[in-house]
Enzyme design. Sequence first.
Site, short mmCIF file in Angstrom:
data_model
loop_
_atom_site.label_atom_id
_atom_site.label_comp_id
_atom_site.label_asym_id
_atom_site.label_seq_id
_atom_site.Cartn_x
_atom_site.Cartn_y
_atom_site.Cartn_z
CB CYS A 49 -0.94 -0.01 1.17
SG CYS A 49 -0.22 -0.20 2.77
CG HIS A 99 0.11 4.87 3.45
ND1 HIS A 99 -0.53 4.62 4.70
CD2 HIS A 99 0.55 3.58 3.27
CE1 HIS A 99 -0.71 3.27 5.09
NE2 HIS A 99 0.09 2.83 4.22
#
Lengths: 360, 360, 360, 360
Positions: free
Chosen positions: D155, D249
């Site tokens: 990810c 993120h």
Amino acid sequence: MIRAAIVGATGIVGQQFLVALKEHPWIEVSALAASERSAGQSYRKAITDQTSGALRWFCDEPPVEHVMDMPVVNAAELKLDNIDVVFSAIESGPAKVLEPQYAEKVPVVSTASAFRYEDDVPILIPGVNSDHIKLLDVQRKNRGWKGFVTPDPNCTTIGLAITLKPLHAVFGLSAVIMTSMQAMSGAGRSPGVIGLDILDNVIPYIPGEEDKVQKETQKILGVIEGDRIRPASFPVSCTCTRVAVLEGHTEAVFAATDRACDVAAATEALRGYYADHSASGLPSAPANLISVTEDPFRPQPRLDRDNDGGMATTVGRIRPDGVMANGVKYMLVSHNTKMGAARGAVLTAELLIREGYIGK
Amino acid sequence: MIRAAIVGATGIVGQQFLVALKEHPWIEVSALAASERSAGQSYRKAITDQTSGALRWFCDEPPVEHVMDMPVVNAAELKLDNIDVVFSAIESGPAKVLEPQYAEKVPVVSTASAFRYEDDVPILIPGVNSDHIKLLDVQRKNRGWKGFVTPDPNCTTIGLAITLKPLHAVFGLSAVIMTSMQAMSGAGRSPGVIGLDILDNVIPYIPGEEDKVQKETQKILGVIEGDRIRPASFPVSCTCTRVAVLEGHTEAVFAATDRACDVAAATEALRGYYADHSASGLPSAPANLISVTEDPFRPQPRLDRDNDGGMATTVGRIRPDGVMANGVKYMLVSHNTKMGAARGAVLTAELLIREGYIGK
Amino acid sequence: MIRAAIVGATGIVGQQFLVALKEHPWIEVSALAASERSAGQSYRKAITDQTSGALRWFCDEPPVEHVMDMPVVNAAELKLDNIDVVFSAIESGPAKVLEPQYAEKVPVVSTASAFRYEDDVPILIPGVNSDHIKLLDVQRKNRGWKGFVTPDPNCTTIGLAITLKPLHAVFGLSAVIMTSMQAMSGAGRSPGVIGLDILDNVIPYIPGEEDKVQKETQKILGVIEGDRIRPASFPVSCTCTRVAVLEGHTEAVFAATDRACDVAAATEALRGYYADHSASGLPSAPANLISVTEDPFRPQPRLDRDNDGGMATTVGRIRPDGVMANGVKYMLVSHNTKMGAARGAVLTAELLIREGYIGK
Amino acid sequence: MIRAAIVGATGIVGQQFLVALKEHPWIEVSALAASERSAGQSYRKAITDQTSGALRWFCDEPPVEHVMDMPVVNAAELKLDNIDVVFSAIESGPAKVLEPQYAEKVPVVSTASAFRYEDDVPILIPGVNSDHIKLLDVQRKNRGWKGFVTPDPNCTTIGLAITLKPLHAVFGLSAVIMTSMQAMSGAGRSPGVIGLDILDNVIPYIPGEEDKVQKETQKILGVIEGDRIRPASFPVSCTCTRVAVLEGHTEAVFAATDRACDVAAATEALRGYYADHSASGLPSAPANLISVTEDPFRPQPRLDRDNDGGMATTVGRIRPDGVMANGVKYMLVSHNTKMGAARGAVLTAELLIREGYIGK
């Protein structure tokens, strides 16, 4: 020196005991016990993460160097020949089995709830119900033990009971309603509160907590009658929640009293009652069990949890209550892992040492 | 289409009005007003930071494109000739001055507290006390206004009043104690809650909040008697705190009732009372004002604030209360800046449109 | 004793100076100055909120009692006859005007950036570039001042410069890339970082910060040549972000070196370089300016910011870097409001006292 | 309709697959598999907490009702006769064993890292390296499978690779340095990130993460040469940290290029490269894989993670870089559990359906 064994020494509460006993004037750590998995290793090795090599030390205070090379023994095989007191920092399940084994020989001061609700077991808060100590004699007789088990209250109960005691003594409590906003440390680390659950959130339920606080508060503020405690008769109703706070439980209390109790009188009671309390002078005892603040924005857990070394309960926002007859409402902050756990248990041990129940 | 002016359009609540009215089937935004500093600029320019060029848009929803080129006028000089309703999103101080000026000519639906406590001013929650609308006739007569001012309740009051109404209707309330854990958005952004103050903390005091909630709850649940409202007679006592939550107020409620009220009956009342409520069918109205959850870990502000578009109050943990006679205790979560602010005010306007008080 | 005036005494940095100077062996607080609004009041009154009566004291440490009754004077009218050093804790704008006024008569140690980038002004970090002190002689001559202005570095620069110095000295730096995750306290309280903006978020931009860090690092690691500093020639590129941390800046550093530099050699340099540093023995100096940790999960701001009283920079995760020739990468944590603000400025003053630039 | 089995269906990633496939136009959920413990129960029962009765549903989106009564089968005994594709949401350990079993018969699209680094396994990002699909033919031939395993990237890699691709294509990358501030959801819930560890903190280390990102980025941006991928030759160096963010993120990227690359040219490349990308028109594909913002305070994870349904990577703060020759630096935000996990894997499956690798 009183020689103490710490059971559950590798966990977070066990580590708090090590911190609380560091350079203690009366008590020295003589044995460390934990689960079978840690047994046979040095303490340092037992708390070292094998993969990363990092020390699994969870207290803000630095690791206690002088225990690092002590061996950790299996809690189920702990030898008690040279031990004067066991501090038990284990979960309630194993406590049910292990604490009676220890208590056959030596006193056990515990942070587990396993025995709190038994008739011959007091829940001591030094300075609040020091007279309940005598129930330990009953317990010894009942069970044929040389030692005894004395558990400390739940970390949410302790600040509540400490602040209710003066109001009960002076005005007579008729009912108490409390909503808590509890710190994450109260849930421990296995896994405790998951970050994904608590950020930008409140968790409105802590299983078992409300019942514990209700029952324990009545027992602590009860009176000894013969061989048992008659619990205080005022009802206690709680809502216990978890918030994104590291340490320090905050509680909003609504207290109804039998006799007229205005804000000034309540403040005086809260401030003055413990001026010369029965735990005064013990090494871990705060000068006053309660610190009252006039700042309307206090107490706050981050700013007030460490008052008097985390051993004082800070009270503020004392106001009249429009619902409860004769009542007041107030906020409190209490340090759940200092007064509410290991340091509180050390304070209990100190009282028991002074009263001749531990050592010699 | 009903033509609306948004006053305080550049602030966070003003922006929430723009979001709430985007693609509204009945209401269109016809004018934007703000302080003198913004007047004369396009809306886009008025909310653009001069230094960085960044848009000062504070809602999670994307900026409302079709108002970006509308001019912003000085709120003190707002023309009302082609306006059917003013939505006021300003602070209480300026509201005291400006809202009466507007109300001379057109209806004003306000999120400010300035007029909430006046005798001829209702605090409407559609579906809860829709019948209080008729106080607006009294207000018009008293003040000689063509319009009127109708303020929405405080964001902390609204969830409480919505959930107490069914209990009051079915069992008769005798006392209410509530502790809130309020979101930061309730404090706005000027500067609202400072990050340094709230992280790892609870702030135990929100100036003025407890009084507002106590007074407003009694007024909302009161009954019209002649030219005024007789407030509900049960006492309400609150403790209002701030926690590190973005949106969604959480409240722990203890409710005592006149008549026997067990958990099953309370649950049924909370779930069923609004099945066919008096705001049903309005564009912004939730199907049911209350959503009851059986999950003991709910309601949580992050998970439940957006239920039914932020317009439903979610209730859980309905339990017996050991203190209050006949009482129950429960938790609620209510979205303080949707139902509790702009979208709630739009719902009020919708009710007033349907009842012929706005537009015509 | 050296007699100090604190300018900006009522703000958060001013309060940190009071804490840093409490029971200081060499320096005593002799005057407190602030804006006109506070002038003429006692310090206690000046920091008391008029509405609530609460003390606006922002440090974790308790309020410094012995200054509470001292009068606060208008900073623009501060008398310097009995003052040996001024600690300036004001914003850059007023610093531009006031600091030269003070410096005509006495030394000024400042946390403001106003003069940092002028040719005859050093940015001192005791132990790192103590030899830059001699630029103060140039400054005095240039400006005809009896005193001087010596500003401390930006709170983000200081940890970076401290850790780069050993690498530069031993291996020669050729390039530095740094990404910071900065604490909210760095933004102060007016309003600083708003809670609504930072919870569950990262703010990727701090206006002006990146330029400051780049320029200051090169100046601090530069060398004196005649009347000025020749900045270090290696380029520095930064990204500065804000995270939901109370205190302690975290920085991810990638450092390329001229000469071969493996992890072991870099670790040795970082650990050993300051063993006998030029600020050793000063009252506020840490034993070693750098503390190196082997725990791969450290440094963490909450766990490491207070190392050595908040005066040590903690370094960890020293690894080879696959991009930079000869480079290493590492993480650092530095306390932005202790070493990075008031206590750091006090350390600078201590060095200047020892070197004869302040006092006598 | 393509018939999909979800393996690991009761975990958080499995639930995200259910959400991603709800009302999907091409794919229907035909089987649910999990560990032996859940096997034989309905999905609802399998995710119901036995003690509290609460549903263990971890997505923000509401539970997917139509799968609630489907049976959960043991992942080790999953029948594949009527299955066209397996979505694997299990940990790397079991993936090593189970995914090859499935792949003998049907295609497997996986979020696990187990096979990412094998020579005949592509790491697909539709629109970025769609041409790597042909490696699946090699894989089938090599292993004698009817199906194949195609894992999605980590990810943290995905946003980096998406934004580097245009720069590499237009300017040629010579080096990349990246520091991430990763959301807690990336660590899952078993226990993932503990609240006590992350509040008021940054965790500077995520085991294994930096290596993964470095290797995967080079592979994704590599070129097919014969039977394998020649990885991109530019070095990538990362520091991966964890911050108190729920989802999304954030990455600070420093990119050096072979050819001159100023901010305007880099911006144009980032904005325009994917205007007509090779995944255009797929049901889960964002219009543009990259969204560029001019607001200097963006991207922020809370505000930008959900752009284009969590499938767009948002880029901002594109600036010249003083260190890297020809380089730029920028910030990005990418949704780690949407594009970075289940929805990204569904997008991969869509591409494979269109290209004839799944179904038919």
